[in-house]
Design a protein around this motif. Structure first.
Motif, PDB file in Angstrom:
ATOM      1  N   GLY A   1      21.481  35.889  36.936  1.00 10.11           N
ATOM      2  CA  GLY A   1      21.847  36.420  35.641  1.00 10.11           C
ATOM      3  C   GLY A   1      23.509  36.774  35.501  1.00 10.11           C
ATOM      4  N   ALA A   2      24.154  35.910  36.566  1.00 15.10           N
ATOM      5  CA  ALA A   2      25.747  35.951  36.687  1.00 15.10           C
ATOM      6  C   ALA A   2      26.442  35.060  35.662  1.00 15.10           C
ATOM      7  CB  ALA A   2      26.047  35.695  38.034  1.00 15.10           C
ATOM      8  N   PHE A   3      26.211  35.195  34.456  1.00 12.41           N
ATOM      9  CA  PHE A   3      26.698  34.187  33.160  1.00 12.41           C
ATOM     10  C   PHE A   3      28.245  34.721  32.929  1.00 12.41           C
ATOM     11  CE2 PHE A   3      22.169  33.415  32.988  1.00 12.41           C
ATOM     12  CZ  PHE A   3      22.148  32.223  32.661  1.00 12.41           C
ATOM     13  N   SER A   4      29.264  34.593  34.236  1.00 13.76           N
ATOM     14  CA  SER A   4      30.402  35.195  33.782  1.00 13.76           C
ATOM     15  C   SER A   4      31.598  34.357  34.644  1.00 13.76           C
ATOM     16  CB  SER A   4      30.644  36.515  34.039  1.00 13.76           C
ATOM     17  OG  SER A   4      30.493  36.812  35.384  1.00 13.76           O
ATOM     18  N   THR A   5      32.541  34.379  34.236  1.00 13.77           N
ATOM     19  CA  THR A   5      33.841  34.009  35.294  1.00 13.77           C
ATOM     20  C   THR A   5      34.007  35.414  36.042  1.00 13.77           C
ATOM     21  OG1 THR A   5      36.025  32.918  35.670  1.00 13.77           O
ATOM     22  CG2 THR A   5      35.610  34.379  33.539  1.00 13.77           C
ATOM     23  N   TYR A   6      35.314  35.212  36.786  1.00  7.41           N
ATOM     24  CA  TYR A   6      35.648  36.492  37.684  1.00  7.41           C
ATOM     25  C   TYR A   6      37.438  36.165  38.172  1.00  7.41           C
ATOM     26  CZ  TYR A   6      34.870  33.438  41.610  1.00  7.41           C
ATOM     27  OH  TYR A   6      34.826  32.221  42.599  1.00  7.41           O
ATOM     28  N   TYR A   7      37.727  37.371  38.169  1.00 11.23           N
ATOM     29  CA  TYR A   7      39.047  37.569  38.589  1.00 11.23           C
ATOM     30  C   TYR A   7      39.330  38.027  39.873  1.00 11.23           C
ATOM     31  CZ  TYR A   7      40.759  36.612  33.713  1.00 11.23           C
ATOM     32  OH  TYR A   7      40.877  35.986  32.484  1.00 11.23           O
ATOM     33  N   ASN A   8      40.300  37.390  40.685  1.00  7.49           N
ATOM     34  CA  ASN A   8      40.412  38.280  42.216  1.00  7.49           C
ATOM     35  C   ASN A   8      41.751  39.019  41.984  1.00  7.49           C
ATOM     36  OD1 ASN A   8      38.439  37.438  43.684  1.00  7.49           O
ATOM     37  ND2 ASN A   8      38.866  35.073  43.543  1.00  7.49           N
ATOM     38  N   PHE A   9      42.084  40.200  42.755  1.00  7.11           N
ATOM     39  CA  PHE A   9      43.007  40.664  43.050  1.00  7.11           C
ATOM     40  C   PHE A   9      43.115  41.136  44.590  1.00  7.11           C
ATOM     41  CE2 PHE A   9      41.240  41.884  38.890  1.00  7.11           C
ATOM     42  CZ  PHE A   9      42.290  41.779  37.933  1.00  7.11           C
ATOM     43  N   SER A  10      44.400  40.955  45.007  1.00  4.44           N
ATOM     44  CA  SER A  10      44.542  41.163  46.483  1.00  4.44           C
ATOM     45  C   SER A  10      45.683  42.317  46.603  1.00  4.44           C
ATOM     46  CB  SER A  10      44.974  39.851  47.194  1.00  4.44           C
ATOM     47  OG  SER A  10      43.925  39.109  47.196  1.00  4.44           O
ATOM     48  N   TYR A  11      45.568  43.177  47.676  1.00  3.46           N
ATOM     49  CA  TYR A  11      46.423  44.083  47.940  1.00  3.46           C
ATOM     50  C   TYR A  11      46.750  44.446  49.514  1.00  3.46           C
ATOM     51  CZ  TYR A  11      48.147  49.019  48.137  1.00  3.46           C
ATOM     52  OH  TYR A  11      49.194  50.352  48.459  1.00  3.46           O
ATOM     53  N   TRP A  12      47.731  44.956  49.887  1.00  6.91           N
ATOM     54  CA  TRP A  12      48.041  45.114  51.237  1.00  6.91           C
ATOM     55  C   TRP A  12      46.926  45.797  52.153  1.00  6.91           C
ATOM     56  CZ3 TRP A  12      53.235  43.904  53.004  1.00  6.91           C
ATOM     57  CH2 TRP A  12      54.178  43.455  51.814  1.00  6.91           C
ATOM     58  N   GLY A  13      47.005  45.800  53.351  1.00  4.35           N
ATOM     59  CA  GLY A  13      45.972  46.616  54.179  1.00  4.35           C
ATOM     60  C   GLY A  13      44.431  46.083  53.984  1.00  4.35           C
ATOM     61  N   GLY A  14      44.260  44.546  53.648  1.00  2.27           N
ATOM     62  CA  GLY A  14      43.048  44.365  53.712  1.00  2.27           C
ATOM     63  C   GLY A  14      42.368  44.611  52.677  1.00  2.27           C
TER      64      GLY A  14
END
Length: 695
Positions: free
Chosen positions: A625-638
């Motif tokens: 039921g994953a009927f979506s797109t998605y965004y990725n965000f990255s930060y320091w420190g893993g």
């Protein structure tokens, strides 16, 4: 001669988060703007005259030959302190990191580290490694502490990073070093590395029995039978001045961009309530793990929060895979759970299998039903992954053996005998510490058996490969063919690897097949073009879904009724639709689609297949039921964050996120079939195809 600098504090947001506190007793700037190291620093490296580019590098014995040369240059010019700094230029082709030694006192103590960086982006961590143990002695594990911004920057672009307190056995360690990797193509500068004593007590390795063992305390989690200090894998605790602002920002990200109608109405309020508790967090681990927990409460296949915590190599091996099924041979020994399906061994490796065989039944982990136990890990397991559909647990089953070896103390199984067709009257309880150390594991793909001459073999390593041909149980007269694959990453290339393989198989089917079985029981999703391509065999052209973009619909809960949904479908069908089917589809060709653990593009594809002429879906339950797109965000420190966003609206006006595609025939693998090597789902599909063969 240095250029004067002034320290400053920023509350700016970059990527996901920026702005953490100055927790360390780090150096500061004099009235002329020059950096002065802290008086209490036990180590200070400014890469000046005392720095030897050869002697001050640590090169592990197992480092790749390509990484032997330095990944830095010593540069003259305006530095944070002195007239020299290091320019780090990691080789992105071979992934080489630099390791710079730091001398520490020969005592056991806790320290914090600080480092200043400029330009680009780096992954920086303090690392403590130990010598090879004497024969018969256990090896000591590496200590890793990630560095992340403190909030201090200078007018000429230096940014301060710091770690949380980490333990250092200065006498027993082989080396203490800064490991730094540059992600920027032009490189990054570093300067003024300091280590400072910390009031946190020194923590040595502590053995534990399983997750929840109180010996680990509040700041550690029992992983692979050792207490892992949580703060080492997360950024510092935001200061009192910043914490409310950060929680407000975290809330706004979710409120504006997260999810579709069902997940926003049901799951978002639960996650937001958890975020509110972070305002009172007293430790870095409580804050950042609480943030990760809030994201895991969003109950979404596409949503995850990642950190460096818990990245520990597997120490025990369980080479067996589990699937949901019907334990028809052992219900009298252990009754069926009122909510969950039974959990059966789909297949096992020839070695390292703890005595498990195909058809055995997993009845408990640490005394709980296996799915109840997995859900109890949500608070601490950063890799927690589940379907958007609340009735789907296939993701838990597929990851079960790895979670058991990572967190459990015991698990209980009922063994069965294929020749007798019976199962034991009493479960066997196995201690995780008794499992073999090291060794390989068979892969898990929800397929108890293969039905093609061309197949992955006993390792079940489908990966990105495609397998097709005449079904082994068929003959040239019946002409039943099959395609077996997991991935739909077409990527827009109509003749690329994925799309090209699907097209090639379909060309053969159109010419030769009287029936087809599509085996997609480990549907990893991918891209829309590949999902659309799969549907071209079975249906005429039609627009079946539209995708509502969170850019146009930020903070929106979706259509409140089908009439409103139909209006949205009509508005978007010319620009953001799934175009299923093709004019050259074959209405006389029976096609069975096998599903088991499928999501994202592997939701879209069966959604568009269901209801097509002479097409039938088989599986134990709905897709993710994953009927979506998605965004990725990255930060320091893993730290990183992936957030599901948007919804898909059907031609009937109904939003689809959170509702998996239900098979036309719900078929559970039977224990009585598995013990004799039969593949229940495939057998059901084959029987149906035989009744519908193309003339």
């Amino acid at each position: 001669m240095t250029t004067p600098k002034r320290a400053a504090v920023t509350l700016a947001v970059a990527g996901a988060f920026l702005g953490a506190p100055r927790l360390v007793a780090a150096g500061d700037f004099d009235t002329a703007g020059n950096f002065q190291p802290s008086a209490d620093a036990v180590a200070f490296v400014d890469f000046g005259d005392g720095f030897d580019p050869e002697e001050d590098r640590f090169v592990p014995a197992d480092v790749e030959p390509l990484c032997l040369e330095p990944a830095f240059t010593v540069e003259e010019g305006p530095a944070l302190t002195g007239d020299r700094y290091l320019h780090i230029q990691s080789d992105i082709l071979n992934g080489c990191a630099e390791r710079l030694l730091v001398e520490v006192p020969k005592v056991a103590a806790s320290y914090t580290a600080s480092l200043w960086v400029r330009h680009g982006g780096v992954d920086a961590q303090m690392t403590v490694v130990f010598p090879e143990p004497a024969e018969g002695e256990p090896a000591r594990e590496i200590v890793v502490a990630k560095l992340a911004p403190t909030g201090r920057v200078t007018s000429d672009g230096w940014v301060e990073l710091a770690s949380n307190a980490f333990p250092v056995d200065g006498k027993g360690a082989e080396a203490v070093y800064l490991r730094v990797y540059d992600y920027d193509s032009v490189g990054s500068d570093i300067d003024a590395l300091e280590l400072h004593p910390d009031d946190a007590p020194y923590v040595d390795e502590v053995a534990c029995r399983g997750v929840g063992d109180p010996v680990c305390g509040e700041e550690s989690v029992c992983i692979h039978r050792k207490c892992r200090l949580g703060r080492l894998g997360v950024p510092p605790l935001p200061s009192d001045a910043l914490r409310d602002s950060m929680v407000d920002m975290m809330r706004s990200q979710l409120e504006i961009f997260f999810g579709g109608r069902k997940t926003r109405l049901e799951d978002l309020p639960v996650a937001l309530a958890k975020l509110e508790t972070l305002r009172n967090a007293k430790t870095a681990w409580a804050f950042w793990n609480g943030w990760g927990h809030a994201n895991r409460l969003l109950h979404d296949w596409h949503t995850s929060a990642s950190s460096a915590f818990g990245n520990v190599d597997r120490t025990r091996t369980l080479s067996a895979c589990f699937i949901e099924g019907d334990a028809d041979l052992s219900q009298t020994v252990w009754p069926k759970h009122p909510v969950y399906h039974d959990l059966l061994v789909s297949h096992a490796g020839a070695e390292n299998n703890a005595g498990l065989r195909q058809g055995d039944r997993l009845v408990a982990v640490d005394g709980l039903h296996p799915f109840e136990w997995v859900q109890s890990l949500r608070e601490v397991e950063w890799g927690f992954w589940q379907a958007c559909d609340s009735d789907v647990y296939a993701e838990f089953a597929e990851r079960m053996r790895n979670l058991i070896t990572k967190y459990a103390e015991t698990f209980s199984v009922i063994h069965c005998d294929a020749l007798a067709g019976t199962c034991d009257d009493v479960p066997e309880t196995i201690r995780v510490e008794d499992l073999p150390q090291g060794g390989g594991q068979v892969r898990c793909d929800n397929r108890p058996a293969y039905h093609l001459a061309d197949s992955p073999g006993s390792n079940h390593g489908v990966g990105f490969n495609f397998y097709s041909g005449l079904v082994l149980e068929s003959n040239p007269q019946e002409a039943i063919y099959s395609l077996l694959w997991d991935t739909l990453y077409g990527g827009g290339d109509p003749n690329g690897y994925v799309n090209g393989n699907i097209k090639a198989a379909y060309d053969v089917f159109r010419q030769n097949a009287r029936g087809v079985i599509l085996d997609h029981r480990a549907g990893n999703g991918g891209t829309l073009d590949a999902a659309e391509l799969v549907t071209t065999l079975v249906r005429p052209p039609e627009q079946v879904l539209v995708f509502t973009s969170p850019i146009e619909f930020g903070g929106w809960n979706g259509p409140t009724n089908p009439l409103e949904g139909v209006a949205i479908f009509d508005a978007f069908k010319s620009s953001a639709a799934m175009n299923a089917g093709a004019s050259n589809y074959d209405p006389d060709l029976p096609v069975a689609l096998l599903i088991h653990r499928d999501g994202s593009a592997s939701d879209f594809m069966p959604y568009a297949m269901k209801g097509a002429p002479k097409t039938r879906l088989f599986g134990p339950g709905p897709t993710a039921g994953a009927f979506s797109t998605y965004y990725n965000f990255s930060y320091w420190g893993g730290i990183s964050f992936q957030m599901a966003s948007g919804d898909s609206i059907g031609a009937d006006g109904l939003p689809t996120i959170g509702y998996g595609v239900v098979p036309d025939e719900i078929v559970l693998p039977k224990q009585s079939d598995l013990v004799v090597g039969k593949d229940t789902i495939f057998e059901a599909a084959l029987a149906w195809v035989r009744t519908e063969l193309k003339p």
